[in-house]
Design a protein around this motif. Structure first.
Motif, PDB file in Angstrom:
ATOM      1  N   HIS A 266       0.722  -1.272  -0.059  1.00 13.72           N
ATOM      2  CA  HIS A 266      -0.037  -0.047  -0.069  1.00 13.72           C
ATOM      3  C   HIS A 266       0.858   1.295  -0.098  1.00 13.72           C
ATOM      4  O   HIS A 266       0.604   2.387  -0.563  1.00 13.72           O
ATOM      5  N   THR A 267       1.959   1.201   0.787  1.00 12.41           N
ATOM      6  CA  THR A 267       2.801   2.450   0.768  1.00 12.41           C
ATOM      7  C   THR A 267       3.453   2.710  -0.231  1.00 12.41           C
ATOM      8  O   THR A 267       3.632   3.850  -0.899  1.00 12.41           O
ATOM      9  N   ARG A 268       4.052   1.816  -1.162  1.00 13.15           N
ATOM     10  CA  ARG A 268       4.561   1.831  -2.483  1.00 13.15           C
ATOM     11  C   ARG A 268       3.679   2.399  -3.463  1.00 13.15           C
ATOM     12  O   ARG A 268       3.615   3.290  -4.128  1.00 13.15           O
ATOM     13  N   ASN A 269       2.456   1.725  -3.353  1.00 11.81           N
ATOM     14  CA  ASN A 269       1.513   2.191  -4.447  1.00 11.81           C
ATOM     15  C   ASN A 269       0.883   3.466  -4.326  1.00 11.81           C
ATOM     16  O   ASN A 269       0.667   4.300  -5.164  1.00 11.81           O
ATOM     17  N   ALA A 270       0.848   3.934  -3.076  1.00 12.01           N
ATOM     18  CA  ALA A 270       0.359   5.485  -2.671  1.00 12.01           C
ATOM     19  C   ALA A 270       1.344   6.466  -3.030  1.00 12.01           C
ATOM     20  O   ALA A 270       1.127   7.443  -3.694  1.00 12.01           O
ATOM     21  N   LYS A 271       2.720   6.094  -2.848  1.00 15.32           N
ATOM     22  CA  LYS A 271       3.856   6.999  -3.088  1.00 15.32           C
ATOM     23  C   LYS A 271       3.937   7.221  -4.673  1.00 15.32           C
ATOM     24  O   LYS A 271       4.052   8.201  -5.096  1.00 15.32           O
ATOM     25  N   ALA A 272       3.907   5.957  -5.337  1.00 15.64           N
ATOM     26  CA  ALA A 272       3.772   6.149  -6.792  1.00 15.64           C
ATOM     27  C   ALA A 272       2.776   6.811  -7.232  1.00 15.64           C
ATOM     28  O   ALA A 272       3.045   7.549  -8.202  1.00 15.64           O
ATOM     29  N   THR A 273       1.596   6.629  -6.880  1.00 13.74           N
ATOM     30  CA  THR A 273       0.561   7.380  -7.150  1.00 13.74           C
ATOM     31  C   THR A 273       0.738   8.902  -7.317  1.00 13.74           C
ATOM     32  O   THR A 273       0.378   9.673  -7.892  1.00 13.74           O
ATOM     33  N   LEU A 371       6.901   4.297 -12.997  1.00  8.29           N
ATOM     34  CA  LEU A 371       8.113   3.614 -13.087  1.00  8.29           C
ATOM     35  C   LEU A 371       9.287   3.877 -12.213  1.00  8.29           C
ATOM     36  O   LEU A 371       9.970   3.329 -11.480  1.00  8.29           O
ATOM     37  N   ARG A 372       9.722   5.072 -12.179  1.00  4.98           N
ATOM     38  CA  ARG A 372      10.540   5.785 -11.454  1.00  4.98           C
ATOM     39  C   ARG A 372      10.466   5.563  -9.963  1.00  4.98           C
ATOM     40  O   ARG A 372      11.437   5.166  -9.020  1.00  4.98           O
ATOM     41  N   SER A 373       9.016   5.802  -9.623  1.00  5.90           N
ATOM     42  CA  SER A 373       8.875   5.618  -8.188  1.00  5.90           C
ATOM     43  C   SER A 373       9.078   4.046  -7.771  1.00  5.90           C
ATOM     44  O   SER A 373       9.918   3.774  -6.629  1.00  5.90           O
ATOM     45  N   PHE A 374       8.469   3.165  -8.340  1.00  5.19           N
ATOM     46  CA  PHE A 374       8.794   1.702  -8.137  1.00  5.19           C
ATOM     47  C   PHE A 374      10.132   1.223  -8.451  1.00  5.19           C
ATOM     48  O   PHE A 374      10.535   0.590  -7.478  1.00  5.19           O
ATOM     49  N   ALA A 375      10.845   1.652  -9.192  1.00  2.00           N
ATOM     50  CA  ALA A 375      12.318   1.410  -9.140  1.00  2.00           C
ATOM     51  C   ALA A 375      12.907   1.854  -8.066  1.00  2.00           C
ATOM     52  O   ALA A 375      14.050   1.050  -7.573  1.00  2.00           O
ATOM     53  N   GLU A 376      12.681   2.975  -7.578  1.00  2.70           N
ATOM     54  CA  GLU A 376      13.472   3.511  -6.241  1.00  2.70           C
ATOM     55  C   GLU A 376      13.337   2.684  -5.067  1.00  2.70           C
ATOM     56  O   GLU A 376      13.926   2.567  -4.163  1.00  2.70           O
ATOM     57  N   ASP A 377      11.904   2.375  -4.948  1.00  2.00           N
ATOM     58  CA  ASP A 377      11.447   1.782  -4.053  1.00  2.00           C
ATOM     59  C   ASP A 377      11.962   0.144  -3.524  1.00  2.00           C
ATOM     60  O   ASP A 377      11.871  -0.519  -4.196  1.00  2.00           O
TER      61      ASP A 377
END
Ligand SMILES: *Cc1c(COP(=O)(O)O)cnc(C)c1O
Length: 377
Positions: A266-273, A371-377
């Motif tokens: 949830h944290t990753r999805n929220a941050k990327a959104t 893409l960038r957000s998920f790649a960073e996490d």
């Protein structure tokens, strides 16, 4: 046409494994078989709540458990603090008014949380406050409230704290025991990825003592009776047991994935959104964003057009604003059973819509930000 996809912060997408349980022939609810399912579901709810308190399952939507909290944990005329920062926390105030409580209402602008110092100040200025009602994640604005600090303040003053955790459970860190939350409310159609119809309420020892000592007249929502029945893996009345069977399956899935992993997802999805929304040139509405939903401000007068176009053209349903922000914000849901690839579905529909409506001429920015957000996490 493929079916519409839900990206709303309730109801949320229901996994097929959960739906499948609801298509089986009905069993009777006063049987060993159902009692065992009820026991397992109630036990796994404690796992999600991180508590050893009993968690009662009520046949009612989330608001039913909120009403049960007010009716069982207060008396007529009792002083209570209500933290009102949006549509759902407003419900605590309305319930308090309906039950004749003496309310101290602490308000913030929609989009902002309340500063816990204001709660401390309210206690200093008002003696005899018995309970604080607070909404952990205010779904109408996407704001997360610092429940841990507010709980500490309430306990220092000898008050109880009742928390609407309907869209924070499964999505955020909710520490019922460690933070000393006296009552935490959940709902089946949110993070629990189950159809609507059930709500949950945990009750600390202090909360149970309080209701034994005196409360409003209650019947259907009698939590003393409900806790007694729960001890026998039973319910006082016919429960929506088809939904409890579904919930049990959903809880097994949550347990198998692991609560920590579910919250991390949830944290990753929220941050990327949030990153995608900003890359698309929309402003974030919430000053303290939660993991359930991202509220975004599109150009004036376009919020409902965007929302309608997304569902009509792309089959992606998101939510709009309520109350004072009706027609002003959009709310993108990432609460429940969503993989990071689902975020591409949601953001590409939003991005396509902005291009279609002439609100963007640089396609690809939202997807790139994801893409960038998920790649960073
Ligand atoms: C959905 C929701 C509720 C409960 O609504 P019901 O329609 O009664 O299930 C309460 N509080 C919050 C924060 C919610 O998101």
């Amino acid at each position: 046409m493929p079916p519409e996809k839900l990206f709303t912060p309730g109801p949320t997408a229901v996994p097929w494994q959960v739906l499948e349980t609801m298509s089986r022939p009905l069993i009777h609810h006063r049987t060993k078989e159902f009692r065992e399912i009820h026991r397992e579901a109630a036990e796994n709810l404690k796992y999600v709540y991180r508590t050893s308190d009993p968690v009662v399952i009520l046949t009612a939507s989330g608001s039913g458990a909120m009403e049960a909290a007010v009716a069982n944990l207060t008396r007529v005329g009792e002083k209570a603090i209500v933290i009102e920062v949006g549509k759902f926390s407003e419900r605590w105030r309305e319930l308090g008014e309906a039950y004749g409580l003496d309310l101290v209402v602490l308000k913030a602008e929609w989009g902002d949380p309340i500063d816990p110092d204001q709660v401390a100040k309210a206690f200093d200025e008002n003696s005899g406050v018995g309970i604080v009602f607070v909404t952990h994640c205010e779904t109408s604005t996407g704001v997360l409230q610092d429940v841990k600090t507010i709980a500490r303040i309430a306990h220092e003053k000898g008050a109880l704290i009742a928390v609407d955790g309907i869209t924070s459970l499964c999505a955020q860190n909710v520490q019922t025991d460690d933070w000393g939350l006296d009552a935490v409310i959940g709902g089946s159609q949110k993070g629990f990825m189950t159809p609507p119809g059930l709500s949950f309420i945990s009750l600390s020892e202090n909360a149970r003592e309080r209701m034994e000592a005196g409360r409003h007249p209650v019947y259907y929502f009698d939590l003393i009776k409900a806790v007694k029945a729960l001890e026998k893996n039973d319910t006082p009345y016919t429960p929506a047991h088809t939904v409890i069977i579904a919930l049990n399956e959903a809880l097994r899935m949550i347990k198998e994935e692991g609560l920590e992993n579910v919250i991390r997802r949830h944290t990753r999805n929220a941050k990327a959104t949030r990153a995608a929304v900003k890359a698309l040139g929309l402003k974030l509405f919430s000053a303290m964003p939660c993991n359930a939903t991202t509220a975004a401000v599109p150009p004036d007068g376009t919020a409902d057009k965007i929302r309608n176009h997304m569902v009509e053209r792309y089959g992606v349903r998101i939510a709009g604003g309520q109350g004072p922000v009706k027609g002003k914000i959009i709310r993108l849901g990432h609460l429940g059973y969503y993989h990071e690839t689902d975020m591409y579905t949601m953001i590409s529909a939003l991005e396509g819509t902005l291009v279609d409506l002439g609100l963007s001429d640089t396609p690809g920015q939202g997807i790139e930000a994801l893409l960038r957000s998920f790649a960073e996490d």
